[in-house]
Design a protein around this motif. Sequence first.
Motif: not given
Ligand code: SAM
Length: 334
Positions: A128, A151-152, A157, A174, A178, A201-203, A244
């Motif tokens: 991004f 949400f890496s 980062v 998760f 990615n 993992s889930d956040f 997100p």
């Molecule tokens: C908008 S991107 C984040 C962008 C990232 N922080 C960056 O610097 O490029 C959203 C990410 O959140 C992850 N995601 C969405 N819901 C999640 C959850 N409940 N637990 C873990 N990851 C999640 C998605 O797989 C996606 O990779």
Amino acid sequence: MTDLVPLLQQAYQNRASLLETLHAEETNCYRLFHGTNEGMAGLTIDRYGPQLLIQSFHDSLNEMQVAEIEAFYSILFSTEEIIYNDRSASNSRRQDANDERSLTLVGQELGVNYRVKGKHSGQDPFLFLDMRVGRRYIKAHAANKSVLNLFSYTCGVGLCAAIAGAETVVNVDFAERNLAIGKENSELNNLSSEQIKFIQSDFFTAVKQFAGIPVKQRIRRGQKPRTFPRLEQQQFDIVYLDPPRWAKSHFGTVDLIRDYPSVLKPSLLATKEGGTLICTNNVAKVPMDEWLDVVKRCAEKAGRPIQNIELLTPESDFPSPDGQSPLKIAVLHL
Ligand SMILES: C[S@@+](CC[C@H](N)C(=O)[O-])C[C@H]1O[C@@H](n2cnc3c(N)ncnc32)[C@H](O)[C@@H]1O
């Protein structure tokens, strides 16, 4: 029909000094044209290293317009691939007649190497661009710190933190695919598994365990509880929270419009006293002041009052004449 070339010229001229700086900093990934703010609603043009990515979100471009854009930017850099993503129709990815997948190439930002791919099953070419200001902040501040990247996504980062000499870096997402790109990125930058970790993992389960909050899940009758990776309670010097707009999982709902505290509170508790939490909200219709009020109230309620807030604004390849960038980034010093 709008004459594109003068608009492209103006946008390019507006970036002259930024591009000079970015090139000197070993950056070849940036936005070249930013939609309405540069005279054409819904048109974005990005450089991702050797890839030129043209996207239209409102009206489709005709072949002549695409050819004009290609010809214009050929003066700037030699491309290995030019991609036009017509995203004007809903479900555009699947309806796109030119939907052959693109090459996976390498781009650079602030001397860091990234996999870039203009067309794939996701929505973004793996980086991004408007978050450069956040990655820049991390590169400047992460030395000798423990860093948690929530949400890496493809771990931009986290990479910057590791390259800056962080003591530990943990990326949480998760989505396996990615994190797989994150791991490739880590190899592209010769980082070792000691320097950077990846947790699928889930956040909610990850951040709550780090913060020492019990993990709850809603279990329907007849269903078995979901398993999740077990993690030791641990607080970090720097936590990066870039969620997100909306996402639902078995362990909770991410909803940046209605419920920012559900992601912010556990992230605050996973940050050390005296540490830094960098949090974002990319929903355009949420105004900065309203979001900051929610952030401050949540921090007080969580017993982690904020000592000082710094705001980071996307760099000038994302011009925002009204000063209201959709991407809001707040650095909270706790
Ligand atoms: C908008 S991107 C984040 C962008 C990232 N922080 C960056 O610097 O490029 C959203 C990410 O959140 C992850 N995601 C969405 N819901 C999640 C959850 N409940 N637990 C873990 N990851 C999640 C998605 O797989 C996606 O990779």
